[in-house]
Every structure is written in structure tokens, then in C-alpha cells.
Design a protein around this motif. Structure first.
Motif, short mmCIF file in Angstrom:
data_model
loop_
_atom_site.label_atom_id
_atom_site.label_comp_id
_atom_site.label_asym_id
_atom_site.label_seq_id
_atom_site.Cartn_x
_atom_site.Cartn_y
_atom_site.Cartn_z
N LYS A 255 -24.61 34.00 102.03
CA LYS A 255 -24.80 35.39 101.58
C LYS A 255 -24.38 35.56 100.12
CE LYS A 255 -22.81 37.33 105.36
NZ LYS A 255 -22.31 38.39 106.26
N ARG A 256 -23.46 34.73 99.68
CA ARG A 256 -22.92 34.85 98.31
C ARG A 256 -23.84 34.20 97.27
NH1 ARG A 256 -20.45 37.58 95.17
NH2 ARG A 256 -18.89 36.78 93.76
N MET A 257 -24.72 33.31 97.72
CA MET A 257 -25.52 32.49 96.79
C MET A 257 -26.27 33.29 95.74
SD MET A 257 -24.98 29.32 97.45
CE MET A 257 -26.30 28.52 96.59
N SER A 258 -26.84 34.42 96.14
CA SER A 258 -27.67 35.19 95.20
C SER A 258 -26.86 35.77 94.05
CB SER A 258 -28.40 36.32 95.95
OG SER A 258 -27.44 37.21 96.50
N GLN A 259 -25.53 35.82 94.21
CA GLN A 259 -24.65 36.36 93.16
C GLN A 259 -24.14 35.27 92.20
OE1 GLN A 259 -24.11 39.78 93.42
NE2 GLN A 259 -25.48 39.60 95.18
N LEU A 260 -24.44 34.01 92.52
CA LEU A 260 -23.81 32.91 91.78
C LEU A 260 -24.71 32.35 90.68
CD1 LEU A 260 -22.25 30.92 94.77
CD2 LEU A 260 -21.17 32.67 93.36
N SER A 261 -24.05 31.76 89.69
CA SER A 261 -24.78 31.07 88.62
C SER A 261 -23.91 29.92 88.13
CB SER A 261 -25.06 32.04 87.47
OG SER A 261 -23.82 32.49 86.93
N GLY A 262 -24.48 29.09 87.26
CA GLY A 262 -23.70 28.03 86.61
C GLY A 262 -23.03 27.08 87.58
N GLN A 263 -21.81 26.69 87.24
CA GLN A 263 -21.06 25.72 88.03
C GLN A 263 -20.79 26.23 89.45
OE1 GLN A 263 -20.37 22.59 86.92
NE2 GLN A 263 -19.66 22.17 89.00
N ALA A 264 -20.56 27.53 89.59
CA ALA A 264 -20.30 28.11 90.91
C ALA A 264 -21.49 27.87 91.85
CB ALA A 264 -20.02 29.61 90.79
N LEU A 265 -22.69 28.04 91.31
CA LEU A 265 -23.91 27.81 92.10
C LEU A 265 -23.99 26.36 92.57
CD1 LEU A 265 -26.60 29.22 93.02
CD2 LEU A 265 -27.64 28.28 90.96
N LEU A 266 -23.68 25.44 91.66
CA LEU A 266 -23.70 24.01 92.00
C LEU A 266 -22.67 23.68 93.08
CD1 LEU A 266 -23.89 22.42 88.41
CD2 LEU A 266 -25.78 22.77 89.99
N ASP A 267 -21.44 24.18 92.87
CA ASP A 267 -20.34 23.84 93.79
C ASP A 267 -20.58 24.38 95.20
OD1 ASP A 267 -18.91 22.45 91.90
OD2 ASP A 267 -17.69 24.15 91.28
N VAL A 268 -21.05 25.62 95.29
CA VAL A 268 -21.23 26.22 96.61
C VAL A 268 -22.45 25.60 97.32
CG1 VAL A 268 -21.60 28.36 97.89
CG2 VAL A 268 -20.07 28.35 95.93
N THR A 269 -23.52 25.32 96.57
CA THR A 269 -24.69 24.68 97.18
C THR A 269 -24.32 23.31 97.75
OG1 THR A 269 -26.11 25.78 95.56
CG2 THR A 269 -27.10 23.98 96.80
N GLU A 270 -23.51 22.58 97.00
CA GLU A 270 -23.09 21.25 97.47
C GLU A 270 -22.28 21.37 98.76
OE1 GLU A 270 -21.18 17.17 95.64
OE2 GLU A 270 -21.69 18.83 94.32
N ARG A 271 -21.38 22.37 98.83
CA ARG A 271 -20.56 22.56 100.04
C ARG A 271 -21.43 23.04 101.21
NH1 ARG A 271 -18.27 21.48 95.77
NH2 ARG A 271 -16.11 20.84 95.65
N LEU A 272 -22.48 23.78 100.91
CA LEU A 272 -23.39 24.26 101.95
C LEU A 272 -24.04 23.07 102.67
CD1 LEU A 272 -24.00 27.14 102.77
CD2 LEU A 272 -25.96 27.15 101.22
N SER A 273 -24.38 22.04 101.90
CA SER A 273 -24.98 20.83 102.49
C SER A 273 -24.03 20.19 103.50
CB SER A 273 -25.30 19.80 101.39
OG SER A 273 -26.08 20.38 100.39
N VAL A 274 -22.75 20.18 103.16
CA VAL A 274 -21.73 19.61 104.06
C VAL A 274 -21.62 20.46 105.33
CG1 VAL A 274 -19.26 19.09 104.28
CG2 VAL A 274 -20.44 18.64 102.12
#
Length: 224
Positions: free
Chosen positions: A130-149
Motif C-alpha cells: 500500500k505504501r509503494m505509490s508514495q515511495l521514490s528513490g532508494q526507498a522504492l528500491l529497498d521496499v520493492t526488494e523486501r516485497l520479493s522476500v
């Protein structure tokens, strides 16, 4: 008890003090109480978080870093007692993932990891998605990577949650022409997410993709 009420009020007063060192003392006291009286903190977590979340977003970098470091320990101690404040917790952590201050960024990453390790993974996956649409930059990368896990852990238990929350994140990436245009780093984490979903869902991933626009289908095929 009266004693507990007074103790909580002391924390609130310290956490909202004008002097940054007093606010740091408030963070330290809260962390001590998490370890010595976890039930007291758990029972009052919503109100405590009203004050504590301000320190995770403190304008003073020392206070902010200390609050994030304390949060890592608090998550490990309180675990699912943090469910009522999970939305604000995820928001506060992710807001610090674009920090250029190495200490703050490092503490935010540890808090992100702690939330995955110690809090119900189904709920964490929902909040990250739900938070993804608010993210950019490094935060977007970090959360997307954790989502895969998280996908790998959550799908066997709650496939509908992955389909409802994580799949739209992938479609959003693939539909945004994000892959050819944006940085190589984004491509790496999107590929990782697509492969995690494919590993979990098998042929069902392509079946779901069939209802998406053509460019989404094409980008998915290119990855897989």
C-alpha cells in the motif's frame, strides 16, 4: 495504576521536550521500559506511538537516529503488539530510507528488516504494498526488494493477499515503462519481484497478466 500513568506521562513529557538531549532521554527511557515492562508498553502502544513517531521524524539527526535504532529493538521485543500502529510504523521507517545521513539510513534499513522478521508477514506485505505509490528513490528500491522476500513467505499461506496487494505493484512497474527508461537499479528489483512472484505462483502469474494491458504482458515475458 497511578504509578504506571505517571511513568507514561513522564515519557510523553520527555519525548516532547524542546531540548534535543531531553528528547533523547525520553527515547532511552521508552526503550528501557520496553525491555523491563513490555506489557505496559503494549497496552498503551497507540498513545505511546503518537509521541514516539514524532521522534522518528525529528528534525534533529541525533534524535532521529537514536529513535530508529530504538525502534529496531522495540520491534524485536513487542512483535505483533505493534499491529495497531503498523501503518504509521511503516510510514515512519520508509520516510527515512531516502536519508543521505548514513547512520539514519542504516537504522531505517535495520528497522525495515526487523519488521519483516518479527511482525506478521501477511500484514507487513499489505502495508509495504500500500505504501509503494508514495515511495521514490532508494526507498522504492529497498521496499520493492523486501516485497520479493515477503512474497515467498506469504504466498503458501495467503495466496489471495499476494494477488490482491503484491501483483498490482508489479503491474504498476511493468505498465509504467519503468524498465527501459529508469535506472538499472530499478530494473534489478523489478526483475527480482517478478521472479519471486513467478516462483510462488507458477503459471498463474501469466494467467493474471493476461487481463493486463499488452505492454505489461510484453514486459513480463521479457523478464521471464
Amino acid at each position: 495504576t497511578v504509578e504506571e500513568t505517571e511513568l507514561l506521562q513522564k515519557i510523553y513529557d520527555l519525548l516532547t521536550a524542546k531540548d534535543f538531549q531531553t528528547r533523547m532521554a525520553g527515547v532511552a527511557l521508552l526503550l528501557d521500559l520496553c525491555k523491563s515492562s513490555p506489557r505496559l508498553i503494549s497496552n498503551n502502544i497507540v498513545q505511546i506511538f503518537d509521541y514516539f513517531v514524532l521522534r522518528i521524524c525529528d528534525y534533529n539527526k541525533k534524535v532521529k537516529q537514536q529513535a530508529l535504532e530504538a525502534l529496531v529493538s522495540m520491534i524485536a521485543t513487542l512483535r505483533d503488539a505493534l499491529k495497531p500502529v503498523l501503518i504509521r510504523l511503516v510510514e515512519a521507517i520508509t520516510n527515512n530510507l531516502n536519508s543521505k545521513h548514513l547512520g539514519i539510513y542504516g537504522a531505517a534499513v535495520k528497522a525495515l528488516e526487523a519488521s519483516i522478521t518479527h511482525i506478521d508477514k501477511v500484514l507487513v506485505l499489505k502495508e509495504f504494498s500500500k505504501r509503494m505509490s508514495q515511495l521514490s528513490g532508494q526507498a522504492l528500491l529497498d521496499v520493492t526488494e523486501r516485497l520479493s522476500v515477503l512474497v515467498a513467505h506469504v504466498y503458501p499461506r495467503s495466496p489471495e493477499v499476494v494477488q490482491h496487494y503484491a501483483l498490482p505493484v508489479l503491474w504498476s512497474f511493468l505498465g509504467n515503462k519503468v524498465l527501459p527508461v529508469r535506472s538499472a537499479n530499478i530494473r534489478i528489483v523489478v526483475v527480482k519481484l517478478a521472479k519471486a512472484l513467478h516462483e510462488a505462483m507458477g503459471s498463474k502469474l501469466r494467467q493474471h497478466a493476461a487481463s493486463q494491458p499488452q505492454n505489461v504482458m510484453k514486459n513480463l515475458s521479457d523478464i521471464l
